[in-house]
Enzyme design. Structure first.
Site, mmCIF file in Angstrom:
data_model
loop_
_atom_site.group_PDB
_atom_site.id
_atom_site.type_symbol
_atom_site.label_atom_id
_atom_site.label_comp_id
_atom_site.label_asym_id
_atom_site.label_seq_id
_atom_site.Cartn_x
_atom_site.Cartn_y
_atom_site.Cartn_z
ATOM 1 C CB SER A 152 32.782 25.788 15.394
ATOM 2 O OG SER A 152 33.810 25.194 16.148
ATOM 3 C CG HIS A 200 35.319 20.674 16.050
ATOM 4 N ND1 HIS A 200 35.190 22.008 15.761
ATOM 5 C CD2 HIS A 200 36.422 20.571 16.856
ATOM 6 C CE1 HIS A 200 36.142 22.689 16.362
ATOM 7 N NE2 HIS A 200 36.907 21.845 17.033
ATOM 8 C CG HIS A 236 38.007 33.449 18.940
ATOM 9 N ND1 HIS A 236 38.429 34.772 18.969
ATOM 10 C CD2 HIS A 236 36.728 33.461 19.400
ATOM 11 C CE1 HIS A 236 37.459 35.527 19.432
ATOM 12 N NE2 HIS A 236 36.426 34.764 19.710
ATOM 13 N NE ARG A 270 35.687 36.288 24.925
ATOM 14 C CZ ARG A 270 34.677 36.318 25.795
ATOM 15 N NH1 ARG A 270 33.438 36.100 25.372
ATOM 16 N NH2 ARG A 270 34.895 36.550 27.072
ATOM 17 C CE1 TYR A 309 28.464 37.746 16.908
ATOM 18 C CE2 TYR A 309 30.117 39.482 16.754
ATOM 19 C CZ TYR A 309 28.940 38.995 17.280
ATOM 20 O OH TYR A 309 28.234 39.756 18.166
ATOM 21 C CG ASN A 364 42.691 27.206 18.201
ATOM 22 O OD1 ASN A 364 43.451 28.091 17.798
ATOM 23 N ND2 ASN A 364 42.587 26.043 17.592
#
Length: 522
Positions: free
Chosen positions: A428, A432, A397, A390, A405, A393
């Site tokens: 995420s 990445h 986030h 959390r 979310y 970044n």
């Protein structure tokens, strides 16, 4: 006889002396009434309260002196801080809202750690000069690898301009056309579906296929690939936030008869594309002044971090993994390489954090007078990986939290919180892995496994209930190991791809790491 006059009437009563009075036995004392009991209780409470006040007064007298000194010191510091702000405003140098690292650098002890990193950079430079002088007899720093990594910058520039031009014009005009016709249309659902399909198609080709084509077709070097791919993701997230925030506003605010629908201002969208946030708002907190000296220092720090990472790769990574590439894959080789890559991997992580999340974002925030500098929090004090994710970044986030979310919970009517959190981790991890695959030119799902598997396990097991400082040590240990795994495996695969090219282009050959079977002999 005694007389008692009341008005004009006269009443006679006998005197006590005239007739005998009958003696009565002594009566027992009457019991206390409820009111008397309450009066006694109130008196006791009053006595206890008086004693409490006396003890409190004595205690206040004892601590009055230290409290007064502390209050005087606080007021003096506040006055000094206010005076500095006033002088800064008068000189055109208003202090902006600081990030956590900026506040820490005000402490001399923490700033000494920053000086130690600078000293280590100087040591890298000196050692490189010494080695070059001993081996080649010259004192010249060569940056051929750095220039190669950032090669073909003109191609990168025009590709970025094309993506930026579309992101600026495409979503804005599409939203304007849809918003202008929505309330007057009889087929709102069909209109919304057609506009959404058209925008999704344009996004797919311009911000999806085009960057991949540029990276693969022009065979861009790694750093140039990073620029295009990261900007591709940034433009996608920005444009999605712009559309996501404005569509409900337009749908829920029907204009009055004869009025045009309220659409977002073009200047607000243009500002949003450059300001360091991924959540669209019509306006943001602004600072009245730009500290150009701060901007210059920040860009110099970014340049310093770039050279720092270059020397780490040249001195600590390339010589080791270049020599190991001629050895067959084994558990012993992997473990030795892993622990060798732990320190450089952690240094690269800290440099990436400081260069991008602190320097780069603060520089653009300062140039755009953007006052909200909460790009990260004190992630280094985290005792759980849930808190680390959390606070590492905050910019990304917040985007994942609001549009991943929360929207998932809204669609599922708040019934699948764990599934919502898991979906955020999967997205995420996939993004990445996509970045590393496109930038390195090979598929090796190290990042995906670390995020989607180990990261999920740590998030649910090492949660916010862990408050002991021991868990902070555990978190840092896991970070060191994780960074070592990434640097080790990606470096091994990089040299394996060079020394052992793929014999074919089948699917399994593309997804199978070459370092598992490559044994290069000089």
């Amino acid at each position: 006889m005694a007389t008692l006059r009341t008005g004009n009437n006269v009443r006679h009563r006998s005197n006590s002396k005239d007739r005998p009075v009958k003696a009565s036995p002594p009566s027992e004392p009457e019991p206390q009434t409820h009111g008397a009991v309450e009066a006694e209780l109130e008196a006791d409470d009053l006595i206890q309260w008086k004693r409490h006040i006396e003890v409190k007064a004595e205690l206040l007298e004892q601590i009055q002196g230290p409290l007064q000194d502390l209050l005087d010191k606080t007021i003096a510091e506040s006055v000094q801080s206010y005076s500095r702000c006033i002088r800064g405003a008068a000189d055109g140098d208003l202090v902006a809202k600081s990030t956590a690292t900026s506040e820490l650098f005000e402490i001399n002890h923490i700033r000494t750690i920053y000086h130690m990193f600078i000293a280590a950079l100087l040591l890298f430079i000196i050692s490189t000069l010494a080695v070059d002088y001993i081996d080649q007899g010259r004192l010249v720093l060569e940056f051929d690898l750095l220039f190669w990594a950032f090669g073909k910058l003109p191609t990168v520039l025009w590709a970025w301009l094309f993506m930026f031009s579309y992101t600026l014009a495409g979503p804005y005009h599409m939203l304007g056309i849809w918003g202008g016709c929505y309330h007057s249309s009889r087929f709102k659902g069909v209109l919304t579906a057609v506009a959404g399909l058209a925008l999704a198609t344009a996004q797919t080709y311009v911000l999806g296929v085009f960057p991949i084509y540029m990276v693969v077709h022009h065979q861009l070097p790694p750093a140039s690939r990073f620029i295009i791919i990261l900007e591709q993701i940034r433009f996608v997230m920005k444009s999605y936030s712009f559309v996501r925030e404005n569509v409900p506003v337009i749908m829920n605010n029907k204009p009055k008869q004869g009025e045009a629908p309220r659409l977002p201002a073009f200047s607000s969208y243009l500002y949003f594309l450059f300001c360091p946030t991924l959540i669209y708002r019509e306006s943001y907190p602004r600072n009245p002044y730009i500290r150009w000296n701060y901007v210059g220092v920040t860009f110099l720090q970014i340049l310093g971090c770039l050279f720092y990472a270059y020397f780490i790769l040249v001195r600590l990574c390339i010589p080791v993994f270049m020599n190991e590439s001629n050895q067959p894959f084994s558990t012993r080789t992997l473990v030795l390489a892993l622990f060798h890559a732990t320190l450089p991997g952690m240094l690269i992580l800290l440099l990436a954090f400081f260069a991008f999340l602190h320097c780069w974002l603060n520089a653009f925030a300062e140039m755009l007078c953007f006052a909200d500098r909460m790009f990260y929090k004190d992630w280094w004090n985290s005792t759980s990986f849930a808190n680390y994710y959390r606070t590492w970044n905050v910019v990304v986030h917040d985007w994942l939290y609001y549009y991943g979310y929360r929207d998932f919970l809204w669609l599922s009517r708040r019934r699948f919180r764990s599934a919502a959190m898991l979906s955020v981790f999967i997205v995420s991890a996939a993004v990445h892995e996509y970045v590393f695959t496109m930038c390195f030119g090979f598929f090796y799902p190290v990042m995906f496994c670390l995020f989607a598997v180990i990261g999920v396990v740590f998030n649910f097991t090492l949660n916010d209930k862990r408050k002991s400082p021991v868990w902070n040590i555990i978190m840092w240990t896991c970070l060191f190991i994780g960074q070592g795994i990434q640097v080790c495996l990606y470096c091994q695969e990089w040299y394996a791809q060079i020394h052992c090219p793929r014999p074919g282009r089948s699917f399994w050959e593309l997804v199978t790491p070459r370092s598992w079977s490559c044994s290069y002999q000089r």
